[in-house]
Design an enzyme around this catalytic site. Structure first.
Site, mmCIF file in Angstrom:
data_model
loop_
_atom_site.group_PDB
_atom_site.id
_atom_site.type_symbol
_atom_site.label_atom_id
_atom_site.label_comp_id
_atom_site.label_asym_id
_atom_site.label_seq_id
_atom_site.Cartn_x
_atom_site.Cartn_y
_atom_site.Cartn_z
ATOM 1 N N TRP A 120 0.821 -1.221 0.000
ATOM 2 C CA TRP A 120 0.000 0.000 0.000
ATOM 3 C C TRP A 120 0.854 1.269 0.000
ATOM 4 C CZ3 TRP A 120 -0.443 -4.165 3.257
ATOM 5 C CH2 TRP A 120 0.302 -4.098 4.437
ATOM 6 N N ARG A 121 2.157 1.098 -0.065
ATOM 7 C CA ARG A 121 3.016 2.278 -0.161
ATOM 8 C C ARG A 121 2.991 2.762 -1.604
ATOM 9 N NH1 ARG A 121 7.139 1.725 4.302
ATOM 10 N NH2 ARG A 121 5.680 1.931 6.045
ATOM 11 N N GLU B 2 -5.194 0.462 6.291
ATOM 12 C CA GLU B 2 -5.140 1.020 7.641
ATOM 13 C C GLU B 2 -6.079 0.283 8.600
ATOM 14 O OE1 GLU B 2 -3.312 3.356 9.044
ATOM 15 O OE2 GLU B 2 -2.161 3.969 7.294
ATOM 16 N N TYR C 134 -11.255 -9.260 15.223
ATOM 17 C CA TYR C 134 -11.872 -7.940 15.421
ATOM 18 C C TYR C 134 -12.828 -7.637 14.267
ATOM 19 C CZ TYR C 134 -8.698 -6.883 19.274
ATOM 20 O OH TYR C 134 -8.024 -6.889 20.464
ATOM 21 N N CYS D 163 13.024 -0.348 16.612
ATOM 22 C CA CYS D 163 12.604 -0.035 17.981
ATOM 23 C C CYS D 163 11.492 -0.998 18.400
ATOM 24 C CB CYS D 163 12.137 1.417 18.054
ATOM 25 S SG CYS D 163 12.043 2.078 19.735
ATOM 26 N N CYS E 137 19.196 -0.846 18.771
ATOM 27 C CA CYS E 137 19.589 0.556 18.964
ATOM 28 C C CYS E 137 20.839 0.933 18.158
ATOM 29 C CB CYS E 137 19.816 0.830 20.441
ATOM 30 S SG CYS E 137 18.346 0.513 21.463
ATOM 31 N N CYS F 81 19.890 2.437 14.935
ATOM 32 C CA CYS F 81 18.819 3.443 14.986
ATOM 33 C C CYS F 81 19.325 4.838 14.663
ATOM 34 C CB CYS F 81 18.168 3.447 16.370
ATOM 35 S SG CYS F 81 16.804 4.636 16.513
ATOM 36 N N CYS G 187 18.182 9.433 21.852
ATOM 37 C CA CYS G 187 17.208 8.620 22.594
ATOM 38 C C CYS G 187 17.582 8.578 24.081
ATOM 39 C CB CYS G 187 17.161 7.209 22.033
ATOM 40 S SG CYS G 187 15.996 6.132 22.901
#
Length: 363
Positions: A33-34, A46, A91, A199, A206, A209, A215
């Site tokens: 969906w990008r 979404e 759901y 993350c 890390c 990152c 951070c």
DNA sequence: GACTCGTGGGG
DNA sequence: TCCCCAAGAGT
């Protein structure tokens, strides 16, 4: 209540934005969906992604767009068809609301997905995060998001000393403040990718990152302890008696659950909770009388299986049953139907029930 | 503001 | 086996 931390300065915000966007350019994920211009397709993605991992969503997303390629196709589809396409995703209100919202858009927005945030937020199933996600991805509108990824990333960035649930408004402000307003589309996708790939809840990477030096959790060495979590209470465990009722023609009785609530609108094998001191057989006979108004004979055990929902666990004790007397009535359901094992695939069932169907086939 | 609402995967 | 948790929203 402003945060007097390092993230306060405008200068550092610009730096954080640039670091993240540069990282995203080379390390961002390539998802179906990008780069998708159609707001309908972004909307579908979404909704499916709410509380659901990307890997789970992708095959559902592909099938969905083949079956309902446009907003109008979805709006004119049957709810049962929609729920069948959603079967297994969980759901189910998401699927029902997607369908309801599509009809609403056809009726009130001429079939065109709205671009005003206020109009989007009125659609069932769309809250602030999903509205921001859709409008930033589809139209580059400068709206922040606050999903699970962003909560975790931001909680670590500022070393939030309490569970995110207790700091939601503060985190919204931070998400809005950090947002690169002219590149909202990329920024929102980037911060979610950061949360999903580096993350992560456990063992955050890390060292890779782009925000490592900024951070606070990393600088304090407490990244693996954040975000803080709320204490959780033990889940209740219910015992359920379930009936596979067959008539003289070898058909099986299934019922459709009420539209609202747990597994709303899906089909199931009838049954209910075993009361204290009650045998499985007595429970099944009682529940079937109460729910469908018919007499049955409870026969041999087919299968027992455990299933976990979000707020409780169940063990299903499934027995073959023989229909003795009475026409099934819709006392605590919307609909009842006698079906063959060949026809049963056309109906949407919850996961626990598809295991029962598999057991029936295996016999 | 606390509950409700699924399922699959990881540790 | 058990617990955690994931692109949250509705009531």
């Amino acid at each position: 209540m402003t945060d007097k931390s390092a993230t306060e300065s405008e200068l550092e915000i610009v730096s954080l934005q640039q670091l993240l966007l540069d990282w995203y350019q080379t390390q961002g994920r390539d998802l179906p969906w990008r780069n998708e211009p159609d707001p309908y397709k972004i909307w579908v993605s979404e909704i499916m992604l709410q509380q659901t991992q990307v890997k789970t969503v992708i095959p559902y997303y592909q099938r969905w767009l083949k079956q309902f390629p446009t907003l109008n196709a979805l709006a004119t589809a049957d709810l049962q068809e929609v729920l069948k396409a959603w079967e297994g995703l969980g759901y189910y209100a998401r699927g029902r609301n997607l369908h309801k919202a599509a009809k609403y858009i056809v009726r009130h927005h001429d079939g065109v997905f709205p671009t005003q945030p206020e109009a989007v937020l009125k659609l069932p199933g769309i809250g602030r995060t999903t509205a921001g996600g859709i409008l930033s991805a589809a139209f580059n509108q400068p709206l922040p998001i606050l999903d699970g990824n962003v909560k975790r990333v931001l909680a670590r960035l500022i070393a939030l000393p309490k569970p995110p649930k207790q700091a939601v408004s503060q985190l919204w402000e931070l998400s809005e403040r950090l947002l690169a307003r002219d590149r909202a589309k990329d920024f929102n996708q980037a911060i979610m990718d950061l949360g999903a790939t580096l993350c992560t809840p456990k063992n955050p990477a890390c060292l890779l990152c782009p925000w490592q030096q900024h951070c606070q959790a990393y600088n304090k060495g407490i990244q693996s302890q954040l975000p803080m979590k709320e204490p959780s209470s033990p889940l209740p465990h219910k015992q359920i008696g379930v009936a596979v009722i067959r008539n003289t023609q070898g058909q099986i009785l299934i019922d459709r659950r009420l539209e609202e609530g747990l597994l709303g609108g899906l089909w199931e094998f009838p049954g209910g909770k075993i009361e204290p001191g009650e045998t499985v057989q007595a429970c099944i006979k009682r529940e079937i009388k109460e729910e469908l108004g018919i007499e049955i004979e409870v026969g041999e055990h087919l299968i027992s299986l455990d299933h976990a929902y979000t707020h409780f666990r169940i063990t299903l004790h499934v027995h073959y049953c023989r229909h003795l007397a009475g026409e099934p009535q819709t006392i605590e359901c919307q609909e009842v139907r006698w079906v063959t094992l060949e026809e049963i695939d056309r109906y949407p069932f919850p996961k626990a029930n598809t295991k029962i169907i598999a057991a029936l086939r295996a016999r």
